[in-house]
Design an enzyme around this catalytic site. Structure first.
Site, PDB file in Angstrom:
ATOM      1  N   LYS A   1       0.832  -1.214   0.000  1.00 38.66           N
ATOM      2  CA  LYS A   1       0.000   0.000   0.000  1.00 38.66           C
ATOM      3  C   LYS A   1       0.859   1.253   0.000  1.00 38.66           C
ATOM      4  O   LYS A   1       0.673   2.151  -0.827  1.00 38.66           O
ATOM      5  CB  LYS A   1      -0.911  -0.001   1.238  1.00 38.66           C
ATOM      6  CG  LYS A   1      -1.631   1.326   1.446  1.00 38.66           C
ATOM      7  CD  LYS A   1      -2.403   1.372   2.749  1.00 38.66           C
ATOM      8  CE  LYS A   1      -1.599   1.635   3.969  1.00 38.66           C
ATOM      9  NZ  LYS A   1      -1.616   2.980   4.536  1.00 38.66           N
ATOM     10  N   ASN A   2       1.796   1.339   0.934  1.00 34.94           N
ATOM     11  CA  ASN A   2       2.504   2.614   1.087  1.00 34.94           C
ATOM     12  C   ASN A   2       3.472   2.895  -0.056  1.00 34.94           C
ATOM     13  O   ASN A   2       3.800   4.057  -0.314  1.00 34.94           O
ATOM     14  CB  ASN A   2       3.184   2.686   2.462  1.00 34.94           C
ATOM     15  CG  ASN A   2       2.149   2.861   3.574  1.00 34.94           C
ATOM     16  OD1 ASN A   2       0.996   3.180   3.300  1.00 34.94           O
ATOM     17  ND2 ASN A   2       2.550   2.629   4.811  1.00 34.94           N
TER      18      ASN A   2
ATOM     19  N   CYS B   1      -5.678   8.295   8.935  1.00 40.12           N
ATOM     20  CA  CYS B   1      -5.844   7.773  10.302  1.00 40.12           C
ATOM     21  C   CYS B   1      -5.354   8.797  11.310  1.00 40.12           C
ATOM     22  O   CYS B   1      -4.312   9.422  11.098  1.00 40.12           O
ATOM     23  CB  CYS B   1      -5.017   6.497  10.495  1.00 40.12           C
ATOM     24  SG  CYS B   1      -5.641   5.069   9.599  1.00 40.12           S
TER      25      CYS B   1
ATOM     26  N   ARG C   1      -0.138  15.304  13.013  1.00 42.02           N
ATOM     27  CA  ARG C   1       0.640  14.895  11.831  1.00 42.02           C
ATOM     28  C   ARG C   1       1.092  16.141  11.068  1.00 42.02           C
ATOM     29  O   ARG C   1       0.564  16.459   9.995  1.00 42.02           O
ATOM     30  CB  ARG C   1      -0.179  13.935  10.961  1.00 42.02           C
ATOM     31  CG  ARG C   1      -0.547  12.667  11.715  1.00 42.02           C
ATOM     32  CD  ARG C   1      -1.271  11.639  10.887  1.00 42.02           C
ATOM     33  NE  ARG C   1      -0.389  10.881  10.027  1.00 42.02           N
ATOM     34  CZ  ARG C   1      -0.741   9.752   9.404  1.00 42.02           C
ATOM     35  NH1 ARG C   1      -1.948   9.263   9.554  1.00 42.02           N
ATOM     36  NH2 ARG C   1       0.107   9.124   8.628  1.00 42.02           N
TER      37      ARG C   1
ATOM     38  N   ASP D   1       3.659   0.393  12.379  1.00 44.26           N
ATOM     39  CA  ASP D   1       2.437  -0.132  11.756  1.00 44.26           C
ATOM     40  C   ASP D   1       2.188  -1.598  12.096  1.00 44.26           C
ATOM     41  O   ASP D   1       1.182  -2.170  11.670  1.00 44.26           O
ATOM     42  CB  ASP D   1       2.489   0.058  10.224  1.00 44.26           C
ATOM     43  CG  ASP D   1       2.432   1.522   9.843  1.00 44.26           C
ATOM     44  OD1 ASP D   1       2.035   2.342  10.687  1.00 44.26           O
ATOM     45  OD2 ASP D   1       2.812   1.859   8.702  1.00 44.26           O
TER      46      ASP D   1
ATOM     47  N   ARG E   1      -9.163   0.181   3.953  1.00 44.23           N
ATOM     48  CA  ARG E   1      -8.219   1.145   3.372  1.00 44.23           C
ATOM     49  C   ARG E   1      -6.901   0.471   3.016  1.00 44.23           C
ATOM     50  O   ARG E   1      -6.174   0.960   2.141  1.00 44.23           O
ATOM     51  CB  ARG E   1      -7.921   2.264   4.380  1.00 44.23           C
ATOM     52  CG  ARG E   1      -9.082   3.187   4.616  1.00 44.23           C
ATOM     53  CD  ARG E   1      -8.654   4.324   5.497  1.00 44.23           C
ATOM     54  NE  ARG E   1      -7.362   4.807   5.038  1.00 44.23           N
ATOM     55  CZ  ARG E   1      -6.512   5.510   5.756  1.00 44.23           C
ATOM     56  NH1 ARG E   1      -6.825   5.835   6.973  1.00 44.23           N
ATOM     57  NH2 ARG E   1      -5.361   5.900   5.263  1.00 44.23           N
TER      58      ARG E   1
HETATM   59  N1  EPU Z   1       6.569  14.406  11.391  1.00 41.44           N
HETATM   60  C1  EPU Z   1       6.822  15.723  11.710  1.00 41.44           C
HETATM   61  N2  EPU Z   1       6.893  16.622  10.685  1.00 41.44           N
HETATM   62  C2  EPU Z   1       6.739  16.272   9.387  1.00 41.44           C
HETATM   63  C3  EPU Z   1       6.486  14.928   9.070  1.00 41.44           C
HETATM   64  C4  EPU Z   1       6.400  14.006  10.093  1.00 41.44           C
HETATM   65  O1  EPU Z   1       6.967  16.074  12.874  1.00 41.44           O
HETATM   66  O2  EPU Z   1       6.812  17.154   8.515  1.00 41.44           O
HETATM   67  C5  EPU Z   1       6.518  13.399  12.462  1.00 41.44           C
HETATM   68  C6  EPU Z   1       5.158  12.715  12.578  1.00 41.44           C
HETATM   69  O3  EPU Z   1       4.256  13.481  13.336  1.00 41.44           O
HETATM   70  C7  EPU Z   1       5.535  11.403  13.214  1.00 41.44           C
HETATM   71  C8  EPU Z   1       6.927  11.107  12.627  1.00 41.44           C
HETATM   72  O4  EPU Z   1       7.410  12.354  12.147  1.00 41.44           O
HETATM   73  O5  EPU Z   1       5.643  11.557  14.593  1.00 41.44           O
HETATM   74  C9  EPU Z   1       6.968  10.119  11.505  1.00 41.44           C
HETATM   75  O6  EPU Z   1       6.019  10.488  10.506  1.00 41.44           O
HETATM   76  P1  EPU Z   1       6.187  10.087   8.974  1.00 41.44           P
HETATM   77  O7  EPU Z   1       6.187  11.326   8.182  1.00 41.44           O
HETATM   78  O8  EPU Z   1       7.316   9.130   8.833  1.00 41.44           O
HETATM   79  O9  EPU Z   1       4.827   9.298   8.719  1.00 41.44           O
HETATM   80  P2  EPU Z   1       3.905   9.394   7.443  1.00 41.44           P
HETATM   81  O10 EPU Z   1       4.709   9.559   6.223  1.00 41.44           O
HETATM   82  O11 EPU Z   1       2.780  10.343   7.720  1.00 41.44           O
HETATM   83  C10 EPU Z   1       4.024   6.851   6.903  1.00 41.44           C
HETATM   84  C11 EPU Z   1       3.041   5.750   6.679  1.00 41.44           C
HETATM   85  C12 EPU Z   1       2.374   5.406   7.999  1.00 41.44           C
HETATM   86  C13 EPU Z   1       3.454   4.994   8.999  1.00 41.44           C
HETATM   87  C14 EPU Z   1       4.519   6.079   9.112  1.00 41.44           C
HETATM   88  C15 EPU Z   1       5.700   5.671   9.970  1.00 41.44           C
HETATM   89  C16 EPU Z   1       2.320   6.139   4.416  1.00 41.44           C
HETATM   90  C17 EPU Z   1       1.239   6.577   3.498  1.00 41.44           C
HETATM   91  N3  EPU Z   1       2.041   6.207   5.722  1.00 41.44           N
HETATM   92  O12 EPU Z   1       3.270   7.941   7.440  1.00 41.44           O
HETATM   93  O13 EPU Z   1       1.573   4.275   7.711  1.00 41.44           O
HETATM   94  O14 EPU Z   1       2.875   4.786  10.270  1.00 41.44           O
HETATM   95  O15 EPU Z   1       5.035   6.411   7.809  1.00 41.44           O
HETATM   96  O16 EPU Z   1       6.299   4.526   9.466  1.00 41.44           O
HETATM   97  O17 EPU Z   1       3.381   5.735   3.979  1.00 41.44           O
HETATM   98  C18 EPU Z   1      -0.279   2.862   7.900  1.00 41.44           C
HETATM   99  O18 EPU Z   1       0.054   2.335   6.817  1.00 41.44           O
HETATM  100  O19 EPU Z   1      -1.155   2.362   8.654  1.00 41.44           O
HETATM  101  C19 EPU Z   1       0.356   4.100   8.319  1.00 41.44           C
HETATM  102  C20 EPU Z   1      -0.182   4.917   9.223  1.00 41.44           C
END
Ligand code: EPU
Length: 430
Positions: A22-23, A118, A123, A307, A399
């Site tokens: 998915k990701n 989610c 975020r 995850d 999802r």
């Molecule tokens: N963060 C910041 N600032 C930013 C971006 C992130 O402070 O500009 C923080 C977030 O708040 C969090 C941490 O950094 O505490 C990590 O966030 P990250 O950006 O890595 O997460 P994401 O890209 O929003 C993806 C996956 C999530 C998974 C996380 C961590 C996708 C679409 N989503 O989210 O997947 O939990 O990386 O591995 O790739 C899921 O598939 O169920 C899911 C939630």
């Protein structure tokens, strides 16, 4: 309203095949608009709703998308003309913000409503914005609702991420791939889907090195061309079946996986007493005793994935002894523990730490899927528990898990989806 009804207590046996990641799909689908050409993407989890929404968004900005078979599409981005994406399109999922990087890379301009997804805690997208600005874009956020980014021309630049962020790494890669000069992302995320995105972009003619390490170097190229690309298997779906095999004391051969991506999960399952056998593209997990306790701290890849945290908590809820889970990525990822407690689990949560006192058995109960992975945990708990579990709010699960009822039924799980009337829905009064 739809629910999953599970009659638990049966070990899972047999073979199950994992879908595309998915990701990775959510990053690669918007990346296709960086070429003004035709891309064929294979091994996509086409029946999950997140992927469907990304495809709908592609069409919304003018791409032609053709379904080739149940896991492949053809994206023709030649007619993509709009750089504006409204809230109606972005509200369903977080990854819709990858269109900011992709549109910026394609047009030097993007106007995209803030994404949904989610709720796992705040975020923020400050690191994404920091990256776009480093490349020369002017970024404004209006009423916390729309991100507008524009630039006559983007120039490669060094970007140091203050936090390891999957989303920011993806978005900066998308914006930088056609920028003039070299972009260096330091403290980059190393997840398998980052490598998959880099491989996809390189197949289109990009010059990206170092993906999978914490320094990614992107030398901008003028144009990208079309390609045919097959997405990697889903690490988290595979891990979910691995834990389900162990929690139900079953024996599953999980096919279409990359065992290397599953090492952090395998290691913890072995620590809990499971047997894990690795093959080239498959992994077998079996368990015939009560699980032992173990402690887990979630970390960016190659650490234990956040995850997988709710799913492994179900196994630990059944373990002989007390385990600790420390969640270091998201500030609100223990809501599911309330649901597990309804099923007889003994869990105390204090901030980012859950202390799980294992019990001999869980009992079926009506529960809720608070988010995607919480929902996966409820399924595992329902399969492992004695009696009947009903899971509400299953749209979260759909999802990210493809054909979940069919896949689980084929390995002996008693799960079905039922439609029922919501007693509070006055429009459904007949
Ligand atoms: N963060 C910041 N600032 C930013 C971006 C992130 O402070 O500009 C923080 C977030 O708040 C969090 C941490 O950094 O505490 C990590 O966030 P990250 O950006 O890595 O997460 P994401 O890209 O929003 C993806 C996956 C999530 C998974 C996380 C961590 C996708 C679409 N989503 O989210 O997947 O939990 O990386 O591995 O790739 C899921 O598939 O169920 C899911 C939630």
């Amino acid at each position: 309203m739809e629910k999953y009804v599970i009659n638990g207590g049966t070990p899972l046996y047999g073979e199950v095949s994992v879908s595309g990641a998915k990701n990775a799909a959510l990053a690669i689908i918007p990346a296709a608009i960086l070429s003004q050409d035709i891309c064929v993407i294979e091994n996509l989890p086409l029946s999950i709703s997140d992927v469907r929404y990304m495809i709908a968004t592609l069409r919304h900005i003018g791409a032609d998308v053709r379904y080739i078979d149940k896991s492949s599409i053809e994206i023709d981005s030649r007619k993509v003309s709009s750089y504006v994406i409204s809230h109606d399109m972005t509200k369903h999922l977080r990854a819709s913000y990858y269109f900011i990087g992709a549109l910026l890379g394609r047009f030097g301009r993007a106007r995209v409503a803030m994404p949904g997804g989610c709720y796992l805690g705040p975020r923020p997208i400050d690191q994404h914005i920091k990256g776009f600005e480093a490349l020369g874009a002017k970024v404004s956020v209006e009423d916390n609702a729309i991100v507008e980014a524009l630039s006559e021309k983007l120039f490669g630049a060094p970007v140091y991420l203050d936090i390891v962020s999957v989303g920011a790494t993806v978005n900066i890669m998308l914006a930088a791939v056609k920028a003039e000069g070299m972009t260096i992302i330091e403290n980059a995320a190393k997840e398998p889907h980052i490598v998959d995105l880099a491989n996809f972009l390189n197949s289109m003619g990009a010059d990206i090195r170092g993906a999978g390490t914490d320094v990614i170097k992107i030398r901008g190229v003028e144009n990208l061309h079309g390609c045919t690309y097959s997405i990697i298997p889903d690490q988290i779906e595979a891990g979910t079946f691995m834990v389900a095999a162990a929690a139900t004391k079953g024996n599953l051969l999980i096919k279409n996986v990359i065992p290397k991506h599953l090492e952090s999960i395998s290691t913890k399952l072995v620590e809990c007493g499971a047997t894990v056998e690795e093959y080239d593209e498959a992994i077998r997990v079996s368990m015939d005793t009560r699980p032992g306790k173990c402690n887990i701290k979630t970390m960016p890849h190659p650490g234990f994935p956040t995850d997988m945290q709710p799913q492994i908590a179900v196994l630990l809820a059944l373990a002989d002894g007390t385990s600790l889970i420390s969640e270091s990525i998201w500030s609100n990822r223990f809501r599911y523990t309330e649901q597990l407690i309804r099923m007889g689990a003994k869990i105390n949560v204090d901030g980012q730490i859950a202390m799980i006192h294992g019990v001999e058995a869980l009992k079926g109960a009506p529960v809720r899927a608070d988010d995607l992975r919480a929902g996966a945990a409820m399924i595992i708990a329902g399969l492992a528990a004695q009696g009947r579990t009903e899971i509400e709010e299953i749209s979260h699960i759909r999802r990210g898990y493809e054909n979940v009822v069919e896949k689980i039924s084929n390995i002996g799980g008693d799960i079905r989806m039922v439609y029922c009337v919501d007693p509070l829905d006055i429009n459904d009064a007949g």
